[in-house]
Design a protein around this motif. Structure first.
Motif, PDB file in Angstrom:
ATOM      1  N   TYR A 169       0.871  -1.184   0.000  1.00 36.78           N
ATOM      2  CA  TYR A 169       0.000   0.000   0.000  1.00 36.78           C
ATOM      3  C   TYR A 169       0.904   1.229   0.000  1.00 36.78           C
ATOM      4  CZ  TYR A 169      -3.890   3.063   1.281  1.00 36.78           C
ATOM      5  OH  TYR A 169      -4.850   4.052   1.303  1.00 36.78           O
ATOM      6  N   GLN A 170       1.295   1.669  -1.183  1.00 37.38           N
ATOM      7  CA  GLN A 170       2.390   2.637  -1.308  1.00 37.38           C
ATOM      8  C   GLN A 170       1.948   4.095  -1.407  1.00 37.38           C
ATOM      9  OE1 GLN A 170       5.351   1.331  -4.214  1.00 37.38           O
ATOM     10  NE2 GLN A 170       4.993  -0.820  -3.672  1.00 37.38           N
ATOM     11  N   GLN A 171       0.649   4.361  -1.500  1.00 39.06           N
ATOM     12  CA  GLN A 171       0.124   5.725  -1.458  1.00 39.06           C
ATOM     13  C   GLN A 171       0.749   6.633  -2.527  1.00 39.06           C
ATOM     14  OE1 GLN A 171      -2.410   6.561   0.754  1.00 39.06           O
ATOM     15  NE2 GLN A 171      -1.707   6.301   2.856  1.00 39.06           N
ATOM     16  N   ARG A 172       1.097   6.070  -3.664  1.00 42.52           N
ATOM     17  CA  ARG A 172       1.758   6.879  -4.694  1.00 42.52           C
ATOM     18  C   ARG A 172       0.838   7.970  -5.249  1.00 42.52           C
ATOM     19  NH1 ARG A 172       6.742   5.277  -5.791  1.00 42.52           N
ATOM     20  NH2 ARG A 172       7.360   3.213  -5.063  1.00 42.52           N
ATOM     21  N   ASP A 173      -0.472   7.780  -5.144  1.00 45.79           N
ATOM     22  CA  ASP A 173      -1.404   8.768  -5.689  1.00 45.79           C
ATOM     23  C   ASP A 173      -1.357  10.087  -4.923  1.00 45.79           C
ATOM     24  OD1 ASP A 173      -2.442   7.392  -3.499  1.00 45.79           O
ATOM     25  OD2 ASP A 173      -4.516   7.735  -4.093  1.00 45.79           O
ATOM     26  N   ILE A 174      -0.886  10.069  -3.664  1.00 42.57           N
ATOM     27  CA  ILE A 174      -0.846  11.317  -2.891  1.00 42.57           C
ATOM     28  C   ILE A 174       0.576  11.740  -2.507  1.00 42.57           C
ATOM     29  CG2 ILE A 174      -3.169  10.997  -1.983  1.00 42.57           C
ATOM     30  CD1 ILE A 174      -1.907  10.190   0.684  1.00 42.57           C
ATOM     31  N   ARG A 175       1.556  10.946  -2.854  1.00 43.38           N
ATOM     32  CA  ARG A 175       2.925  11.301  -2.473  1.00 43.38           C
ATOM     33  C   ARG A 175       3.424  12.543  -3.195  1.00 43.38           C
ATOM     34  NH1 ARG A 175       5.602   5.340  -2.149  1.00 43.38           N
ATOM     35  NH2 ARG A 175       7.590   6.439  -2.377  1.00 43.38           N
ATOM     36  N   GLU A 176       2.979  12.764  -4.437  1.00 41.32           N
ATOM     37  CA  GLU A 176       3.387  13.961  -5.162  1.00 41.32           C
ATOM     38  C   GLU A 176       2.814  15.212  -4.502  1.00 41.32           C
ATOM     39  OE1 GLU A 176       3.339  15.857  -9.683  1.00 41.32           O
ATOM     40  OE2 GLU A 176       2.541  13.847  -9.311  1.00 41.32           O
ATOM     41  N   PHE A 177       1.562  15.119  -4.019  1.00 41.17           N
ATOM     42  CA  PHE A 177       0.949  16.245  -3.302  1.00 41.17           C
ATOM     43  C   PHE A 177       1.826  16.656  -2.125  1.00 41.17           C
ATOM     44  CE2 PHE A 177      -1.545  17.690   0.311  1.00 41.17           C
ATOM     45  CZ  PHE A 177      -2.348  18.682  -0.220  1.00 41.17           C
ATOM     46  N   HIS A 178       2.292  15.685  -1.356  1.00 43.03           N
ATOM     47  CA  HIS A 178       3.136  15.978  -0.200  1.00 43.03           C
ATOM     48  C   HIS A 178       4.493  16.535  -0.631  1.00 43.03           C
ATOM     49  CE1 HIS A 178       0.089  13.394   1.597  1.00 43.03           C
ATOM     50  NE2 HIS A 178       0.483  13.820   2.779  1.00 43.03           N
ATOM     51  N   ARG A 179       5.061  15.956  -1.662  1.00 48.00           N
ATOM     52  CA  ARG A 179       6.377  16.408  -2.133  1.00 48.00           C
ATOM     53  C   ARG A 179       6.312  17.863  -2.608  1.00 48.00           C
ATOM     54  NH1 ARG A 179       7.328  12.155  -4.726  1.00 48.00           N
ATOM     55  NH2 ARG A 179       6.412  12.783  -6.705  1.00 48.00           N
ATOM     56  N   ASP A 195      -1.687  -9.776   7.058  1.00 45.82           N
ATOM     57  CA  ASP A 195      -2.635  -9.933   5.952  1.00 45.82           C
ATOM     58  C   ASP A 195      -2.002  -9.672   4.593  1.00 45.82           C
ATOM     59  OD1 ASP A 195      -4.564 -10.507   7.805  1.00 45.82           O
ATOM     60  OD2 ASP A 195      -5.472  -8.505   7.800  1.00 45.82           O
ATOM     61  N   THR A 196      -0.921  -8.919   4.545  1.00 48.09           N
ATOM     62  CA  THR A 196      -0.303  -8.599   3.256  1.00 48.09           C
ATOM     63  C   THR A 196       0.609  -9.707   2.751  1.00 48.09           C
ATOM     64  OG1 THR A 196       1.569  -7.491   4.306  1.00 48.09           O
ATOM     65  CG2 THR A 196      -0.363  -6.130   3.782  1.00 48.09           C
ATOM     66  N   GLY A 197       1.089 -10.564   3.645  1.00 52.24           N
ATOM     67  CA  GLY A 197       1.965 -11.656   3.243  1.00 52.24           C
ATOM     68  C   GLY A 197       3.327 -11.219   2.746  1.00 52.24           C
ATOM     69  N   LEU A 198       3.763 -10.012   3.128  1.00 55.32           N
ATOM     70  CA  LEU A 198       5.021  -9.509   2.585  1.00 55.32           C
ATOM     71  C   LEU A 198       6.226 -10.325   3.047  1.00 55.32           C
ATOM     72  CD1 LEU A 198       4.446  -5.658   2.914  1.00 55.32           C
ATOM     73  CD2 LEU A 198       4.533  -6.989   0.799  1.00 55.32           C
ATOM     74  N   PHE A 199       6.179 -10.821   4.270  1.00 54.16           N
ATOM     75  CA  PHE A 199       7.328 -11.590   4.774  1.00 54.16           C
ATOM     76  C   PHE A 199       7.525 -12.889   3.997  1.00 54.16           C
ATOM     77  CE2 PHE A 199       7.732  -9.883   9.401  1.00 54.16           C
ATOM     78  CZ  PHE A 199       7.935  -8.614   8.886  1.00 54.16           C
ATOM     79  N   GLU A 200       6.438 -13.382   3.389  1.00 51.19           N
ATOM     80  CA  GLU A 200       6.523 -14.637   2.636  1.00 51.19           C
ATOM     81  C   GLU A 200       6.646 -14.387   1.135  1.00 51.19           C
ATOM     82  OE1 GLU A 200       3.762 -14.156   4.856  1.00 51.19           O
ATOM     83  OE2 GLU A 200       5.081 -14.925   6.431  1.00 51.19           O
ATOM     84  N   ASN A 201       6.610 -13.123   0.733  1.00 48.18           N
ATOM     85  CA  ASN A 201       6.692 -12.806  -0.691  1.00 48.18           C
ATOM     86  C   ASN A 201       7.997 -13.348  -1.269  1.00 48.18           C
ATOM     87  OD1 ASN A 201       7.755 -10.813  -2.909  1.00 48.18           O
ATOM     88  ND2 ASN A 201       5.530 -10.607  -2.920  1.00 48.18           N
ATOM     89  N   GLU A 265      -4.331  -2.589  -4.971  1.00 51.25           N
ATOM     90  CA  GLU A 265      -5.503  -1.810  -4.582  1.00 51.25           C
ATOM     91  C   GLU A 265      -6.054  -2.215  -3.227  1.00 51.25           C
ATOM     92  OE1 GLU A 265      -8.477  -1.765  -7.574  1.00 51.25           O
ATOM     93  OE2 GLU A 265      -7.190  -0.824  -9.098  1.00 51.25           O
ATOM     94  N   ASP A 266      -5.929  -3.486  -2.869  1.00 49.85           N
ATOM     95  CA  ASP A 266      -6.501  -3.975  -1.601  1.00 49.85           C
ATOM     96  C   ASP A 266      -5.448  -4.080  -0.501  1.00 49.85           C
ATOM     97  OD1 ASP A 266      -5.033  -6.100  -2.564  1.00 49.85           O
ATOM     98  OD2 ASP A 266      -6.557  -7.616  -2.126  1.00 49.85           O
TER      99      ASP A 266
END
Length: 280
Positions: A169-179, A195-201, A265-266
């Protein structure tokens, strides 16, 4: 021990890029756990009124051999303390619990737009900064429209917006606003949760093996290389120390790109700013 890089803020202050989060840490455990984190090298501690552990965090600070001027301490205003007068009173109460004369950073925890008090609350934060009770002021879980409103009404731009942000969930749609507004993004739940399963990716596991690191260390390093402020948390001192040990390797551009592609997205795991209007 490597010094944590400092990220400059738009008010002339700076913040250690890697901090220690204490969400869900029991008050009674805070002196031991936070003390161990400081011993491991953390100089940035992130608490909140809603975590009900400010007193324990303050005790860890007092017990530490590290001077107060070497530490960066953040707290956050709980939703039911929003409003101009109540926010100022609540900040004083946080300082009393922490037994500090100032905070380095104070955040509005959630906009809680249904109650429509975040703009007057921000005006109180501006006043608290003028009084020297807090060095930097910011927000948490604010969407661009919330930020734009408080800037329009006060002329003061937040130094920080603390958001859920991780590879899923990288929030790229609003990172430019902050920058564009020189607002630094501070990432909570940076490891994504179960729930994201990143450790097992598969890609993260392979990158970790390549560098002789853990998946958590790889994910933290990904944040650091994108100039994001990152707040991993752990109640286990050995895990906290491990999460701090991320300064002796660098992800390649290809490895960063692999992780960049994990956005989905999820991927959000915690409430949205529009939904969390709970008074707590």
């Amino acid at each position: 021990m490597t010094d944590t890089p400092a990220i400059p803020l738009n008010d002339g202050n700076s913040i250690p890029q890697l901090g220690f989060g204490v969400w869900r840490l029991e008050e009674s455990d805070a002196p031991r756990v936070v003390g161990a984190a400081i011993d491991a090298g953390y100089r940035h501690i992130d608490t909140a009124q809603g975590y009900s552990n400010e007193g324990g965090v303050g005790e860890a600070i007092r017990q530490s051999s590290v001077g107060r001027d070497e530490l960066f301490i953040t707290s956050k205003l709980r939703n039911d303390h929003q409003g101009y007068d109540s926010a100022l009173r609540s900040l004083d109460e946080s300082l009393q619990r922490l037994k500090l004369d100032h905070l380095d950073l104070f955040l509005i925890h959630w906009p809680a737009p249904k109650h429509d008090r975040y703009a007057e609350t921000w005006a109180a934060f501006v006043e608290a900064q003028k009084q020297g009770k807090v060095k930097s002021i910011g927000v948490s879980n604010f969407l661009p429209e919330h930020i734009q409103r408080i800037v329009d009404e006060t002329g003061v731009t937040p130094a920080i917006n603390q958001l859920e942000l991780h590879p899923a969930y990288q929030q790229r749609d609003i990172r430019e606003f902050h920058r564009d507004r020189d607002i630094q993004i501070e990432c909570y739940s940076p490891l994504g949760g179960q729930d994201t399963g990143l450790f097992e990716n598969e890609a993260i596991v392979e990158i970790a093996k390549r560098h002789g690191k853990t998946p958590a260390q790889v994910i933290i390093r990904w944040h650091i290389q994108q100039n994001l402020i990152v707040l991993p948390k752990s109640s286990k001192p050995e895990r906290a120390a491990e999460n701090f040990d991320v300064w002796d390797f660098v992800l390649s551009a290809d490895e960063v790109n692999q992780i960049d592609r994990m956005d989905r997205e999820d991927g959000k795991t915690l409430p949205t700013p529009e939904d969390n209007n709970q008074l707590f």
